[in-house]
Design a protein around this motif. Structure first.
Motif, PDB file in Angstrom:
ATOM      1  N   VAL A  27       0.857  -1.185   0.000  1.00 60.78           N
ATOM      2  CA  VAL A  27       0.000   0.000   0.000  1.00 60.78           C
ATOM      3  C   VAL A  27       0.890   1.230   0.000  1.00 60.78           C
ATOM      4  O   VAL A  27       1.724   1.399   0.893  1.00 60.78           O
ATOM      5  N   THR A  37      -2.028   6.614   0.769  1.00 58.82           N
ATOM      6  CA  THR A  37      -3.200   5.924   0.239  1.00 58.82           C
ATOM      7  C   THR A  37      -4.178   5.666   1.384  1.00 58.82           C
ATOM      8  O   THR A  37      -3.779   5.398   2.506  1.00 58.82           O
ATOM      9  N   ILE A  73      -7.682   3.526   2.630  1.00 59.36           N
ATOM     10  CA  ILE A  73      -8.607   2.412   2.421  1.00 59.36           C
ATOM     11  C   ILE A  73      -9.666   2.504   3.514  1.00 59.36           C
ATOM     12  O   ILE A  73      -9.357   2.343   4.698  1.00 59.36           O
ATOM     13  N   ILE A 112      -9.112  -6.397   0.439  1.00 54.21           N
ATOM     14  CA  ILE A 112      -7.988  -6.325  -0.497  1.00 54.21           C
ATOM     15  C   ILE A 112      -7.329  -7.701  -0.504  1.00 54.21           C
ATOM     16  O   ILE A 112      -6.765  -8.132   0.502  1.00 54.21           O
ATOM     17  N   LYS A 141      -1.207  -4.664  -5.369  1.00 54.92           N
ATOM     18  CA  LYS A 141      -0.212  -3.603  -5.261  1.00 54.92           C
ATOM     19  C   LYS A 141      -0.893  -2.257  -5.520  1.00 54.92           C
ATOM     20  O   LYS A 141      -1.455  -2.031  -6.597  1.00 54.92           O
ATOM     21  N   LEU A 142      -0.837  -1.371  -4.518  1.00 54.78           N
ATOM     22  CA  LEU A 142      -1.456  -0.053  -4.609  1.00 54.78           C
ATOM     23  C   LEU A 142      -0.376   1.015  -4.539  1.00 54.78           C
ATOM     24  O   LEU A 142       0.437   1.023  -3.619  1.00 54.78           O
ATOM     25  N   ASP A 143      -0.396   1.928  -5.471  1.00 53.47           N
ATOM     26  CA  ASP A 143       0.572   3.022  -5.530  1.00 53.47           C
ATOM     27  C   ASP A 143       0.198   4.107  -4.508  1.00 53.47           C
ATOM     28  O   ASP A 143      -0.725   3.946  -3.710  1.00 53.47           O
ATOM     29  N   ILE A 161      -3.939   6.756  -3.492  1.00 55.29           N
ATOM     30  CA  ILE A 161      -5.109   6.029  -4.015  1.00 55.29           C
ATOM     31  C   ILE A 161      -6.209   6.073  -2.968  1.00 55.29           C
ATOM     32  O   ILE A 161      -5.945   6.024  -1.764  1.00 55.29           O
ATOM     33  N   ILE A 183      -9.553   4.023  -1.811  1.00 54.04           N
ATOM     34  CA  ILE A 183     -10.402   2.836  -1.893  1.00 54.04           C
ATOM     35  C   ILE A 183     -11.570   3.059  -0.928  1.00 54.04           C
ATOM     36  O   ILE A 183     -11.375   3.132   0.285  1.00 54.04           O
ATOM     37  N   VAL A 241     -11.158  -5.922  -3.952  1.00 54.61           N
ATOM     38  CA  VAL A 241     -10.112  -5.938  -4.985  1.00 54.61           C
ATOM     39  C   VAL A 241      -9.540  -7.342  -5.065  1.00 54.61           C
ATOM     40  O   VAL A 241      -9.077  -7.886  -4.065  1.00 54.61           O
ATOM     41  N   MET A 248      -2.732  -1.036  -9.034  1.00 59.95           N
ATOM     42  CA  MET A 248      -3.281   0.283  -9.354  1.00 59.95           C
ATOM     43  C   MET A 248      -2.193   1.331  -9.204  1.00 59.95           C
ATOM     44  O   MET A 248      -1.493   1.365  -8.193  1.00 59.95           O
TER      45      MET A 248
END
Length: 335
Positions: free
Chosen positions: A194, A198, A200, A210, A215-217, A220, A222, A228, A234
């Protein structure tokens, strides 16, 4: 610190062409690598840079072997980019650059939270009540993990991430908004990364999920109750609205927006800045980015777009007039 090419190949494989005793002190980009560096060529479009590269060794695919040998030592492998990724991990382990396990003295960890002994919690992070953090997971500095969140093994949560914050849920009463308490949690699988800052959100009733390998940049969003699927990736600034289901092995490029309460099939790939406004039931690549152009031309085209409905109606009326004006063909006589 330095290693030899022979040591690299012994641990990572590949076919070495050159002196195994050659010393390597760093991994560097193709265009700036020096005489004691190792680099890689993954994109064939960068092949013209190969001859001028000063690296001690270049990692290449079999198709580039001849060109690589013309300039010096090389390691041949089927997927140079994958080899490079594994080399970076090997390099960190070899040089002791991994973050040691343990909880930083400045971190705040609730007494009911369960942090695996092999996990790491960085400086000034906050771990709330009933959180579970799995083996070898790394929580970097200034991360906030809200109550009831479950994080699997070998995850990396980068600085500034917030996991388990309230979802954006409100009901309208006259001119006011009434908050909907978010009663669910966040469940994150194994081997998830994560990015920094970001967010979530926790689920409203059920959980935000998740799956393994996601893999989250950075940066982001959510939203609540999003799901996911495994190994989806992303890029930065993606926004996923509430209760959306993203399939497995999908990729969402930077700036993609996805509306709520829809589904994306497994193996769906969305180009950057595209907005997905309805479910995608078939795998494949989807793009909805209007090409950029000089601003004055964009204004002209935007003005034309506003007239499309009128133009459509005019065309339909013209088609009807043409149909009425067209001579009627006499029916064919049977023999």
């Amino acid at each position: 610190m330095q290693v030899t090419l022979a040591e690299i190949v012994a641990d990572l494989g590949g076919e070495l062409h050159g002196d195994g005793a050659c010393a390597i002190t760093a991994i560097a980009p193709l265009e700036t690598a020096g005489a004691s560096d190792i680099t890689f060529l993954a994109n064939p479009r960068l092949l013209p840079q190969l001859q001028g590269c000063q690296a001690a060794c270049v990692i290449v695919a079999p198709a580039q072997l001849e060109q690589a040998l013309a300039r010096g030592a090389c390691i041949v492998t089927a997927d140079p980019y994958l080899y490079f990724a594994r080399l970076t991990q090997w390099w960190v382990r070899r040089h002791g650059q991994q973050v040691p396990a343990g909880i930083h003295p400045s971190a705040v960890v609730h007494p009911t939270a369960r942090v695996h002994p092999s996990a790491t919690v960085g400086a000034l992070s906050v771990i709330e009540a009933d959180v579970q953090i799995g083996a070898e997971t790394r929580i970097d500095s200034r991360v906030t993990i809200e109550r009831g969140t479950v994080i699997g093994a070998r995850c990396i949560i980068h600085s500034g991430a917030v996991i388990g914050s309230d979802g954006f849920g409100f009901a309208k009463q006259g001119q006011q908004w009434v908050k909907i308490e978010q009663l669910g949690h966040v469940r994150i699988g194994d081997d998830v990364e994560v990015g920094a800052n970001t967010c979530i959100d926790r689920g409203a009733l059920g959980d935000t999920v998740i799956a393994n390998g996601v893999k989250l940049d950075n940066l982001i969003q959510i939203a609540h109750n999003v799901q996911v699927g495994e190994n989806t990736a992303m890029a930065a600034c993606v926004g996923i609205s509430g209760s959306t289901k993203i399939g497995a092995n999908c990729t969402l490029a930077g700036g993609v927006g996805v509306v709520g309460h829809i589904e994306l099939a497994d193996n769906t790939h969305v180009s950057g800045a595209t907005v997905i406004s309805s479910s995608l039931t078939e795998p494949g690549r989807y793009t909805g980015v209007y090409p950029f152009e000089p601003h004055s031309k964009w204004e002209q085209n935007a003005a034309l777009l506003r007239q499309l409905r009128k133009m459509r109606d005019r065309i339909r009326n013209l088609e009807k007039e043409l149909a009425r004006a067209r001579p009627q063909q006499p029916p064919e006589q049977s023999l």
